[in-house]
Design a protein around this motif. Structure first.
Motif, PDB file in Angstrom:
ATOM      1  N   LEU A  62      15.169  -4.111 -27.261  1.00 19.56           N
ATOM      2  CA  LEU A  62      14.848  -3.457 -25.987  1.00 19.56           C
ATOM      3  C   LEU A  62      15.786  -2.288 -25.758  1.00 19.56           C
ATOM      4  O   LEU A  62      15.364  -1.210 -25.317  1.00 19.56           O
ATOM      5  CB  LEU A  62      14.952  -4.466 -24.845  1.00 19.56           C
ATOM      6  N   GLY A  63      17.056  -2.485 -26.048  1.00 20.36           N
ATOM      7  CA  GLY A  63      18.020  -1.400 -25.891  1.00 20.36           C
ATOM      8  C   GLY A  63      17.726  -0.230 -26.803  1.00 20.36           C
ATOM      9  O   GLY A  63      17.856   0.942 -26.400  1.00 20.36           O
ATOM     10  N   LYS A  64      17.305  -0.503 -28.027  1.00 19.14           N
ATOM     11  CA  LYS A  64      16.985   0.569 -28.972  1.00 19.14           C
ATOM     12  C   LYS A  64      15.821   1.409 -28.470  1.00 19.14           C
ATOM     13  O   LYS A  64      15.849   2.643 -28.563  1.00 19.14           O
ATOM     14  CB  LYS A  64      16.650  -0.027 -30.340  1.00 19.14           C
ATOM     15  N   VAL A  65      14.802   0.743 -27.936  1.00 15.18           N
ATOM     16  CA  VAL A  65      13.643   1.477 -27.425  1.00 15.18           C
ATOM     17  C   VAL A  65      14.036   2.353 -26.242  1.00 15.18           C
ATOM     18  O   VAL A  65      13.645   3.528 -26.170  1.00 15.18           O
ATOM     19  CB  VAL A  65      12.518   0.505 -27.011  1.00 15.18           C
ATOM     20  N   VAL A  66      14.825   1.810 -25.331  1.00 15.70           N
ATOM     21  CA  VAL A  66      15.233   2.578 -24.146  1.00 15.70           C
ATOM     22  C   VAL A  66      16.091   3.767 -24.559  1.00 15.70           C
ATOM     23  O   VAL A  66      15.917   4.886 -24.051  1.00 15.70           O
ATOM     24  CB  VAL A  66      16.001   1.673 -23.159  1.00 15.70           C
ATOM     25  N   ARG A  67      17.013   3.562 -25.492  1.00 16.79           N
ATOM     26  CA  ARG A  67      17.876   4.671 -25.931  1.00 16.79           C
ATOM     27  C   ARG A  67      17.063   5.752 -26.640  1.00 16.79           C
ATOM     28  O   ARG A  67      17.328   6.947 -26.460  1.00 16.79           O
ATOM     29  CB  ARG A  67      18.986   4.142 -26.839  1.00 16.79           C
ATOM     30  N   ARG A  68      16.076   5.356 -27.423  1.00 17.75           N
ATOM     31  CA  ARG A  68      15.239   6.348 -28.096  1.00 17.75           C
ATOM     32  C   ARG A  68      14.418   7.129 -27.078  1.00 17.75           C
ATOM     33  O   ARG A  68      14.272   8.356 -27.211  1.00 17.75           O
ATOM     34  CB  ARG A  68      14.327   5.670 -29.118  1.00 17.75           C
ATOM     35  N   PHE A  69      13.899   6.452 -26.068  1.00 15.89           N
ATOM     36  CA  PHE A  69      13.145   7.149 -25.021  1.00 15.89           C
ATOM     37  C   PHE A  69      14.043   8.172 -24.325  1.00 15.89           C
ATOM     38  O   PHE A  69      13.650   9.321 -24.113  1.00 15.89           O
ATOM     39  CB  PHE A  69      12.617   6.134 -24.010  1.00 15.89           C
ATOM     40  N   ALA A  70      15.260   7.757 -23.990  1.00 17.14           N
ATOM     41  CA  ALA A  70      16.191   8.657 -23.295  1.00 17.14           C
ATOM     42  C   ALA A  70      16.545   9.866 -24.158  1.00 17.14           C
ATOM     43  O   ALA A  70      16.723  10.979 -23.646  1.00 17.14           O
ATOM     44  CB  ALA A  70      17.455   7.893 -22.915  1.00 17.14           C
ATOM     45  N   ARG A  71      16.611   9.650 -25.453  1.00 23.34           N
ATOM     46  CA  ARG A  71      17.030  10.706 -26.373  1.00 23.34           C
ATOM     47  C   ARG A  71      15.907  11.684 -26.700  1.00 23.34           C
ATOM     48  O   ARG A  71      16.169  12.867 -26.955  1.00 23.34           O
ATOM     49  CB  ARG A  71      17.548  10.053 -27.657  1.00 23.34           C
ATOM     50  N   THR A  72      14.669  11.212 -26.676  1.00 22.90           N
ATOM     51  CA  THR A  72      13.573  12.026 -27.223  1.00 22.90           C
ATOM     52  C   THR A  72      12.487  12.412 -26.223  1.00 22.90           C
ATOM     53  O   THR A  72      11.596  13.188 -26.579  1.00 22.90           O
ATOM     54  CB  THR A  72      12.900  11.275 -28.396  1.00 22.90           C
ATOM     55  N   TYR A  73      12.533  11.906 -24.980  1.00 20.47           N
ATOM     56  CA  TYR A  73      11.392  12.122 -24.086  1.00 20.47           C
ATOM     57  C   TYR A  73      11.150  13.593 -23.784  1.00 20.47           C
ATOM     58  O   TYR A  73      10.008  14.010 -23.549  1.00 20.47           O
ATOM     59  CB  TYR A  73      11.561  11.323 -22.785  1.00 20.47           C
TER      60      TYR A  73
END
Length: 232
Positions: A113-124
């Motif tokens: 879950l943390g990986k998905v949230v961090r990727r969203f924050a980084r790439t949105y």
């Protein structure tokens, strides 16, 4: 506007067409209420009527397409009342899913879950609408799996399919994407890091409330534009 040409590789043809047509609907390539004429879809995606009919049946089961007597399949039009009702149920179920995730998720699911949230924050900022929706889908895949409740899973998946168009409106609204990042980070912190069921429930419910407010505002604005166009 020309559609994407379906590549006849890897996934079965029906699955490829289903994904492309679904994304075209979510990206407003087809307007709500627009007729989905089989012959035009066949030409657009370069596939047979059999494939198109199968895809339309699947999209109807997801709530993105509605069959109207004497008109045939059309892109589903959600009224403000429909949207509000969906968001009310979605908020309650996602709140419960967040609370159960906090109590039941494995260490691996919490990390994912943390990986998905961090990727969203980084790439949105660079991601298009399809990319943002895909990341949100992945977030919910992990959250729902960690809740370990098949009734929540089946019910929420049906609701998410029906609100996909509204999620598209919300995620495209000015300023909404960074707000979404902060809200997902709060859910992750409460559910995955601290394992606080009450805080996770509240964070999930707050996310849905904010998404609903944005989507309903954007829906109303789009309907006003349509009315002005008709009047003109």
């Amino acid at each position: 506007m020309a559609g994407q040409r379906v590549q006849r590789v890897a996934a079965p043809l029906r699955a490829q067409v289903l994904e492309v047509l679904r994304q075209d609907i979510l990206a407003a390539e087809f307007e709500p209420g627009e007729r989905l004429v089989e012959a035009r879809l066949c030409a657009r995606y370069e596939v047979s009527r059999t494939v198109i009919r199968e895809v339309l049946r699947q999209l109807e089961s997801e709530g993105l397409v509605t069959t109207v007597p004497n008109r045939g399949p059309v892109v589903t039009e959600l009224t403000a009342f429909d949207a509000k009702a969906l968001f009310e149920v979605r908020g309650a179920l996602e709140g419960l899913a967040g609370a159960l995730f906090a109590e039941r998720a494995t260490a691996e699911q919490r990390e994912q879950l943390g990986k998905v949230v961090r990727r969203f924050a980084r790439t949105y900022r660079k991601a298009d609408l399809a990319g943002r929706l895909a990341m949100k889908d992945e977030f919910y895949d992990v959250l729902i799996a960690g809740a370990v409740n098949p009734v929540i899973e089946s019910t929420l998946r049906g609701i998410h399919a029906r609100v996909q168009m509204l999620r598209g409106l919300s995620l495209q609204a000015d300023g909404r994407a960074p707000e979404t990042v902060r809200e997902l980070e709060a859910i992750h912190d409460a559910a995955a890091v601290r394992g606080d069921a009450d805080a996770a429930r509240e964070a999930c419910e707050r996310h849905v409330r904010n998404a609903a407010a944005t989507a309903l505002r954007e829906l109303a604005a789009r309907q006003r534009e349509d009315q002005d166009t008709d009047a003109g």
